[in-house]
Enzyme design. Structure first.
Site: not given
Ligand code: BG6
Length: 496
Positions: A38, A58, A71, A96, A141, A185-186, A325, A327, A396
């Protein structure tokens, strides 16, 4: 008259006085996160190998919303010194980042260790340590070497050894300076996401590949843990875990309670129960449902591969803390058989459930991202009571926006409310060890490309210098870290 406890009152109402006297404990760590594909760019410098993301984007640029790829991304391969400077500006304790497997091992195997890859990660680690910032390193990741995908990737059980070899090299090269390691990761995204055409390599195999992957990631993580435990922990005394993405699920009505618990087990349990539970192995209720579904569909073997007794013991207990993580939250609704929403990623199709938003929650960018900070505190309680895990590190947490403004009040508010929930959870007696904001800066957000931002720092992707500029959320985060609390004076504090 009946009195309710302060903790319960605060759980329900959270007036400001509940938080006024709460401070983050002295050993609580604040951090920021990124991931190799990323941010790094430099996809083909020196001897770097191709990853699944390089190769698929690509050949099929339309897989991202803006036809972009990683890239160049934030060009952190060249601009890592600025990244460290930003971490210093924020005052964080930890950064991290992830190692790109194909940058370190261009063939995917240990036969070649890239000198350039070694140099890059050594510089980054040493640069952080010089500034007193702890490197927290994710081994994987999502940027699998394409060479390994060509051999079946995560569906091939040999990946357990491939990953173990890679992990051992990383520990050998960097273990003297890295004491917090995150393995994969995840894994839910690695398996349920990638086998559902949502993440590279964009496979379409939710019946079999997804579950082969599920078992193999658990075994690969466990092997990497055991190697560290036996060969490196005696030397370096570090800690390891595997970060799980954890949506919090709640029943839409009391009648949905059972299916809501089931969906939690489908999401979190499939990737946590084998490691954290006392008994190990798959969550029994999920193993049962999937076995019944498979039988009905005419499969002779369980689609979710069984663990042997030895494997259960091998995976069980392979953690030093829970890496979370977090959200968002979803409501879960029971549906009639065959009427589940079209969301195999959530596992709804296996369980005959739908996931919906509470109309009271606001949403960010898209409706998949409902804002319900209370979900985080409930989830911390769930982990604590379900597994009896003592320590939890939030690896996260962050908010996506389409707007690129420096004035990012919604992100600031989201981070603030989540930190408030963490303070309350700590006050409840849960040991939350630290908080990691996603993300240090705007970056390549997978299938959203550069259309969506999570950064405390904005990045100008039109400039060759990828200029980074702090947002209001960065100033806010800095002031929280400086005062180790969330106070009403926060907005008056100046950013250095
Ligand atoms: C997390 C990931 O699930 O969500 C990250 O570990 C990611 O790499 C972040 O950037 C946000 O997710 P998204 O799908 O909105 O880009």
């Amino acid at each position: 008259m009946q009195f309710i406890s302060v903790a319960v009152f605060c759980l329900v109402f959270i007036p400001s006085w509940c938080l006024e006297n709460l401070v983050f404990p002295p050993d609580f760590k604040f951090g920021v996160a990124t991931a190799a594909y990323q941010v790094e760019g430099a996809w083909n410098v020196n001897d770097k190998g191709e990853s699944v993301w390089d190769s698929v984007l690509h050949s099929q640029p339309s897989l991202t919303m803006d036809r972009s790829n990683g890239d160049v991304a934030c060009d952190s391969y060249h601009l890592w010194r600025r990244d460290i400077e930003m971490a210093v500006e924020l005052g964080v304790n930890m950064y991290r980042f992830s190692i790109s497997w194909p940058r370190l091992l261009p063939t995917g195997f240990p036969n070649i260790i890239s000198e350039d890859g070694k140099r890059y990660y050594n510089d980054l680690i040493d640069g952080l340590l010089e500034k007193g910032i702890e490197p927290v390193v994710t081994l994987y990741h999502w940027d699998l070497p394409q060479s390994l995908q060509d051999l079946g990737g995560w569906a091939n059980p040999l990946i357990i050894e491939w990953f173990a070899d890679y992990a051992k090299i990383a520990y050998t090269l960097f273990g003297d300076r890295v004491s917090t390691w995150l393995t994969i990761n995840e894994p839910l995204v690695v398996c349920d996401g990638a086998y559902n055409k949502m993440w590279a390599p964009f496979l379409d195999d939710m019946k079999i590949g997804r579950y082969l992957c599920n078992k193999n990631v658990m075994m690969a993580h466990a092997k990497a843990y055991r190697i560290y435990d036996e060969e490196f922990r005696p030397l370096y005394h570090g800690k390891l875990s595997m970060p799980n993405i954890f949506f919090w699920f709640e029943p839409e009505t009391p009648a949905d309670a059972e299916v809501s618990d089931l969906l939690l087990q489908m999401w979190e349990g499939r990737y946590s129960h084998p490691i954290y539970s006392k008994t190990g192995g798959w969550p029994p209720e999920i193993e049962k449902v999937l076995a019944e579904n498979g039988k009905r569909e005419g499969y002779r073997q369980p689609r979710l591969p069984t663990f042997t007794k030895e494997e259960i013991d091998f995976v069980k207990g392979t953690y030093d803390f829970y890496a979370l993580n977090h959200y968002t939250t979803r409501l879960v609704r029971k549906e009639k058989p065959g009427q589940a929403g079209p969301w195999p990623f959530y596992g709804c199709e296996e369980l005959d459930v739908s996931v919906v938003n509470d109309p009271l929650w606001t949403t960010a960018v898209t409706d998949w991202f409902a804002i319900n900070p209370e979900g985080l505190r409930k989830q911390l309680h769930w982990i604590n009571s379900t597994y009896g895990v003592k320590d939890i590190l939030i690896t996260e947490n962050g908010l996506p926006t389409v707007e690129k403004d420096l004035n990012d009040f919604t992100r600031l508010t989201y981070i603030k409310s989540n930190l408030e929930q963490i303070l309350l959870a700590i006050d409840d007696g849960i040991n939350v060890m630290g908080y990691t904001a996603w993300s240090l800066m705007d970056n390549f957000e997978w299938s959203s490309g550069y259309l969506v931002s999570y950064g405390l720092y904005s990045v100008d992707f039109t400039s060759p210098n990828r200029t980074r500029t702090p947002r209001d959320s960065a100033r806010f985060y800095y002031s929280v870290i400086r005062t180790r609390s969330i106070t009403s004076r926060q907005n008056e504090l100046n950013y250095v």
